[in-house]
Write an enzyme that holds these catalytic residues in place. Sequence first.
Site, PDB file in Angstrom:
ATOM      1  N   SER A 108      -2.604   0.895  22.626  1.00 32.48           N
ATOM      2  CA  SER A 108      -2.609   1.569  21.414  1.00 32.48           C
ATOM      3  C   SER A 108      -3.901   1.317  20.646  1.00 32.48           C
ATOM      4  O   SER A 108      -4.450   0.256  20.505  1.00 32.48           O
ATOM      5  CB  SER A 108      -1.304   1.290  20.651  1.00 32.48           C
ATOM      6  OG  SER A 108      -1.708   1.809  19.255  1.00 32.48           O
ATOM      7  N   SER A 109      -4.353   2.373  19.945  1.00 33.04           N
ATOM      8  CA  SER A 109      -5.461   2.269  19.094  1.00 33.04           C
ATOM      9  C   SER A 109      -5.321   1.205  17.948  1.00 33.04           C
ATOM     10  O   SER A 109      -6.398   0.866  17.079  1.00 33.04           O
ATOM     11  CB  SER A 109      -5.853   3.492  18.386  1.00 33.04           C
ATOM     12  OG  SER A 109      -5.023   4.097  17.700  1.00 33.04           O
ATOM     13  N   CYS A 110      -3.970   0.899  17.447  1.00 27.92           N
ATOM     14  CA  CYS A 110      -3.687  -0.105  16.362  1.00 27.92           C
ATOM     15  C   CYS A 110      -4.301  -1.541  16.982  1.00 27.92           C
ATOM     16  O   CYS A 110      -4.017  -2.300  15.970  1.00 27.92           O
ATOM     17  CB  CYS A 110      -2.586  -0.059  15.936  1.00 27.92           C
ATOM     18  SG  CYS A 110      -1.138  -0.567  16.956  1.00 27.92           S
ATOM     19  N   TYR A 137       3.476  -5.000  16.405  1.00 32.63           N
ATOM     20  CA  TYR A 137       3.187  -4.399  17.731  1.00 32.63           C
ATOM     21  C   TYR A 137       1.748  -4.327  18.073  1.00 32.63           C
ATOM     22  O   TYR A 137       1.636  -4.543  19.438  1.00 32.63           O
ATOM     23  CB  TYR A 137       3.364  -2.855  17.053  1.00 32.63           C
ATOM     24  CG  TYR A 137       3.204  -1.874  18.235  1.00 32.63           C
ATOM     25  CD1 TYR A 137       4.134  -1.708  19.237  1.00 32.63           C
ATOM     26  CD2 TYR A 137       2.036  -0.984  18.296  1.00 32.63           C
ATOM     27  CE1 TYR A 137       3.769  -0.591  20.262  1.00 32.63           C
ATOM     28  CE2 TYR A 137       1.701  -0.003  19.010  1.00 32.63           C
ATOM     29  CZ  TYR A 137       2.716   0.230  20.092  1.00 32.63           C
ATOM     30  OH  TYR A 137       2.545   1.227  20.940  1.00 32.63           O
ATOM     31  N   LYS A 141       0.614  -5.753  21.936  1.00 32.51           N
ATOM     32  CA  LYS A 141      -0.214  -4.914  22.767  1.00 32.51           C
ATOM     33  C   LYS A 141      -1.438  -5.705  23.277  1.00 32.51           C
ATOM     34  O   LYS A 141      -1.793  -5.351  24.522  1.00 32.51           O
ATOM     35  CB  LYS A 141      -0.466  -3.450  22.201  1.00 32.51           C
ATOM     36  CG  LYS A 141       0.730  -2.745  22.061  1.00 32.51           C
ATOM     37  CD  LYS A 141       1.122  -2.327  23.456  1.00 32.51           C
ATOM     38  CE  LYS A 141       2.193  -1.222  23.635  1.00 32.51           C
ATOM     39  NZ  LYS A 141       2.349  -0.602  25.027  1.00 32.51           N
ATOM     40  N   HIS A 180       6.262   8.998  13.991  1.00 32.03           N
ATOM     41  CA  HIS A 180       5.029   9.174  13.626  1.00 32.03           C
ATOM     42  C   HIS A 180       4.600  10.418  12.765  1.00 32.03           C
ATOM     43  O   HIS A 180       5.463  11.353  12.749  1.00 32.03           O
ATOM     44  CB  HIS A 180       4.141   9.237  14.866  1.00 32.03           C
ATOM     45  CG  HIS A 180       3.881   7.902  15.635  1.00 32.03           C
ATOM     46  ND1 HIS A 180       4.556   7.800  16.589  1.00 32.03           N
ATOM     47  CD2 HIS A 180       3.185   6.931  15.269  1.00 32.03           C
ATOM     48  CE1 HIS A 180       4.366   6.491  17.070  1.00 32.03           C
ATOM     49  NE2 HIS A 180       3.625   5.779  16.338  1.00 32.03           N
TER      50      HIS A 180
HETATM   51  O1  GFB Z   1       1.967   8.259  12.537  1.00 39.57           O
HETATM   52  P1  GFB Z   1       2.015   7.210  11.138  1.00 39.57           P
HETATM   53  O2  GFB Z   1       3.404   6.778  10.990  1.00 39.57           O
HETATM   54  O3  GFB Z   1       1.223   6.006  11.912  1.00 39.57           O
HETATM   55  O4  GFB Z   1       1.363   7.641   9.973  1.00 39.57           O
HETATM   56  P2  GFB Z   1      -0.110   4.909  11.647  1.00 39.57           P
HETATM   57  C1  GFB Z   1       0.049   8.100   9.854  1.00 39.57           C
HETATM   58  C2  GFB Z   1      -0.152   8.508   8.324  1.00 39.57           C
HETATM   59  O5  GFB Z   1       0.651   9.841   8.025  1.00 39.57           O
HETATM   60  C3  GFB Z   1       0.093   7.406   7.323  1.00 39.57           C
HETATM   61  C4  GFB Z   1       0.916   9.513   6.822  1.00 39.57           C
HETATM   62  O6  GFB Z   1      -1.171   7.312   6.301  1.00 39.57           O
HETATM   63  C5  GFB Z   1       1.383   7.816   6.523  1.00 39.57           C
HETATM   64  O7  GFB Z   1       1.583   7.602   5.260  1.00 39.57           O
HETATM   65  N1  GFB Z   1       2.404  10.435   6.554  1.00 39.57           N
HETATM   66  C6  GFB Z   1       2.438  11.475   5.805  1.00 39.57           C
HETATM   67  C7  GFB Z   1       3.500  10.173   7.388  1.00 39.57           C
HETATM   68  N2  GFB Z   1       3.765  12.178   5.942  1.00 39.57           N
HETATM   69  C8  GFB Z   1       4.602  11.052   6.817  1.00 39.57           C
HETATM   70  C9  GFB Z   1       5.579  11.377   7.317  1.00 39.57           C
HETATM   71  O8  GFB Z   1       6.470  11.948   6.978  1.00 39.57           O
HETATM   72  N3  GFB Z   1       5.992  10.417   8.521  1.00 39.57           N
HETATM   73  C10 GFB Z   1       5.138   9.457   8.864  1.00 39.57           C
HETATM   74  N4  GFB Z   1       5.629   8.605   9.936  1.00 39.57           N
HETATM   75  N5  GFB Z   1       3.971   9.206   8.512  1.00 39.57           N
HETATM   76  C11 GFB Z   1       1.040   4.017  13.775  1.00 39.57           C
HETATM   77  C12 GFB Z   1       1.255   2.496  14.009  1.00 39.57           C
HETATM   78  O9  GFB Z   1       0.134   3.951  12.539  1.00 39.57           O
HETATM   79  O10 GFB Z   1      -0.021   4.434  14.765  1.00 39.57           O
HETATM   80  C13 GFB Z   1       1.860   2.421  15.214  1.00 39.57           C
HETATM   81  O11 GFB Z   1       2.364   2.336  13.039  1.00 39.57           O
HETATM   82  C14 GFB Z   1       1.252   3.104  16.492  1.00 39.57           C
HETATM   83  O12 GFB Z   1       2.123   1.127  15.582  1.00 39.57           O
HETATM   84  C15 GFB Z   1       0.430   4.578  16.014  1.00 39.57           C
HETATM   85  O13 GFB Z   1       0.033   2.203  16.867  1.00 39.57           O
HETATM   86  C16 GFB Z   1      -0.507   4.910  17.136  1.00 39.57           C
HETATM   87  O14 GFB Z   1      -1.152   6.042  12.373  1.00 39.57           O
HETATM   88  O15 GFB Z   1      -0.293   4.710  10.379  1.00 39.57           O
END
Ligand code: GFB
Length: 313
Positions: A108-110, A137, A141, A180
Amino acid sequence: MKKDSKIFVAGHRGLVGSAIMRQLEKGGFTNVITRTRAELDLLSQTAVALFFEIEKPEYVFLAAAKVGGILGNKKYPADFIYQNLTIQNNIIESAHQHKITKLLFLGSSCIYPKLAPQPIKEEYLLTGPLEPSNDAYAIAKIAGIKMCQSYHAQHGSNFISVMPTNLYGENDNFDLENSHVLPALIRKFHEAKESNSPTVGAWGTGAPMREFIHVDDVASACIHLMETYNDPEIVNIGTGEDVTIKELAEIVKDVTGYQGEIVWDTTKPDGTPRKLLDVSKLHKLGFKHTIALKDGITKTYAWYTKNINNKRL
Ligand code: GFB
């Protein structure tokens, strides 16, 4: 891979695994094996070892993982680190024991440092501290990558690792808490449109930037690399383009046809400010994505509305 090579897709019901299944079928691969969670517990070393002994797969796509969005990662770090380490340890060790031809591990890119220079090149791995919201996580990875590289170094195993950026598409998890951002926004805007709600709540400030790639492109890239790439060094999979979360929300709003307002809940975390992958290595290896973001979101929204009563959503 020959068309009748025995290919095991671990995690075939997930976002990436199901896309790999579709692409393998399109490519005419006829000997693909899968197991549901009820049939094979990937957390059990004994069960996985027995499966490899009986089935003797030649190629393995390791797409089984415990995944989630920013809040899911923060709430359940023990599940994320334990399940991912265990699944990958079991499969990689069994793949070695049974001398399979090749394995592809999905990272994953994280895995990259929170403040890595942008766009992120593969060599930035382990050059700085991780984003704390998903470090459990990420460490699992990173361990998977090191496993593949160590088995290559010690045993000559052809185990390769790819690092996809944020993914989306059909068979995603549309849960509102643990998913996500993209599936969450699709569902929120759709439900707000259906109920004529005047506002939709989105998390954070909307300022972070993210890169999104449609899972069908990721699946095609994985198959391409399985067929052509034989090096233990990792390869980024992305589009090389990113948007702010605000811009993303506007695209989803437009695609769903929602007319109301977006309200930003700044008590929710933003996560890492930006994680744009450098995809020049992938391009040099002969793969470029084909699905533009808005087209991919339109396709995913159509799938979501069709499958809205599906239990997983
Ligand atoms: O997709 P996401 O949950 O994960 O959140 P990451 C990306 C951005 O979208 C964050 C915003 O800045 C969130 O605050 N966001 C806005 C929201 N509205 C929403 C919503 O309704 N739901 C969610 N979930 N986010 C993940 C990692 O990070 O990236 C994983 O936690 C994985 O481990 C994945 O690596 C690729 O992009 O921040």
